[in-house]
Motif scaffolding. Structure first.
Motif: not given
Length: 264
Positions: A111-112, A115, A238-239, A241-243, A245-246
Motif C-alpha cells: 500500500g505504501v 502511494l 493512491q486510493l 494504496g491507502w485502502y 494500508i488500512v
C-alpha cells in the motif's frame, strides 16, 4: 461452508482479483469473520472460482484474445517466470500462505508503495503501450513472481511491472488482465489435480457450490474490470494504496491481539 459463505467469497473474488488490493487478504478477513473452517474443499473453492473471473476477461476482451498467434506467444513468455518460480518454490509458498501476519505486512508495505507509483513511473512510451514487445512481456512476468508472496496482489505486481516498462496505466492494467488467464488457469488446474491426487471426490453439493461461486465471480468481475480501468485512468493508485494500508493494518492488529485468523 454454506450458500451464504459461497456468495460472499465469490463477490470478494470478483471484486478483488483484478484490483491491486490482494484477494488473499480479503479472503482471510472474510473467512475469519464468517468462521469458515480452512478445509481442503474451502481451499480449493477459493482457487477454483477464479475460473469465473478468467472468463470475464475473455468476454470483455474477446476480439483481443483472437487477434493473432503472436498475442498468445507473448502471454506464454510472460507466464514462464511465474510457472518456473512456482514449481521451484511451491513448498515455501504454501508455508507463507499459512501466515496471516505475512499477508498483513505485505498488504501494508504494498500500500505504501502504491502511494508513490504514479510519481515513480510517469513516463509513457506510446508505441510500446500499443504493441507490447516480447522483452517487456517477459519483464512483466518477472514482476508477477512477486505475487507468490501472499498479500502482494498479482494485479498490483504486474501493473506496476508494466508501468516500470513505460506502459500507460491502461495498457499495463489490460496486459495484467490478459496474463491472469494462463496464470489463474494453471493455478486452478494444479489445485484440482492435487485435490484428486489426495483422494478427494466432489459431492453433488460441492459441485453446486462451485458452479454458483463461478457464476457470481464472473458477473462481479465484469463490473469490477470496467470500473477499475476508468478509475485508474482518471485517479491513479493512491486510493488503492491507502485502502491496502488500512486492510493490512487490520490484519496485523487482529493477529497481534491474539485473534485466530483462518488462513485459506
Amino acid at each position: 461452508m454454506n450458500l451464504i459463505h459461497v456468495v460472499v467469497l465469490a463477490i470478494i473474488e470478483g471484486l478483488t482479483e483484478f484490483l491491486p488490493v490482494s484477494s488473499t487478504g480479503h479472503m482471510i478477513i472474510a473467512s475469519s469473520v464468517m468462521g469458515i473452517a480452512a478445509n481442503d474443499f474451502v481451499k480449493l473453492f477459493t482457487i477454483a472460482i477464479q475460473l469465473g473471473a478468467i472468463l470475464s476477461v475473455v468476454v470483455l476482451y474477446f476480439k483481443r484474445f483472437f487477434q493473432s498467434i503472436d498475442f498468445y506467444f507473448k502471454l506464454v513468455v510472460a507466464f514462464i517466470p511465474a510457472a518456473v518460480f512456482g514449481l521451484a518454490f511451491s513448498k515455501k509458498i504454501d508455508e507463507l500462505l499459512e501466515s496471516a501476519l505475512t499477508v498483513g505486512i505485505t498488504l501494508f508495505v504494498g500500500g505504501v508503495i502504491l502511494l508513490f507509483v504514479d510519481k515513480w513511473f510517469n513516463k509513457v512510451d506510446e508505441k510500446e503501450s500499443k504493441e507490447i514487445g516480447y522483452a517487456t512481456a517477459f519483464k512483466i512476468g518477472l514482476f508477477q513472481c512477486l505475487a507468490m508472496i501472499p498479500g502482494t496482489s498479482r494485479s498490483a505486481a504486474t501493473i506496476v511491472g508494466g508501468m516500470a516498462q513505460k506502459l500507460s496505466r491502461k495498457a499495463a492494467a489490460e496486459f495484467s488482465f490478459f496474463l491472469a488467464v494462463p496464470t489463474m488457469f494453471a493455478a486452478t488446474g494444479k489445485k484440482l489435480y492435487d485435490f484428486y491426487k489426495e483422494g478427494h471426490v466432489f459431492t453433488g453439493e460441492e459441485v453446486k457450490l462451485l458452479a454458483i461461486g463461478n457464476v457470481i465471480a464472473f458477473v462481479v468481475a465484469l463490473l469490477a474490470i470496467k470500473t477499475f480501468i476508468t478509475f485508474l485512468e482518471k485517479r491513479g493508485f493512491q486510493l488503492f494504496g491507502w485502502y491496502r494500508i488500512v486492510v493490512g493494518g487490520i490484519i496485523i492488529g487482529l493477529y497481534l491481539t491474539g485473534h485466530n485468523l483462518q488462513v485459506i
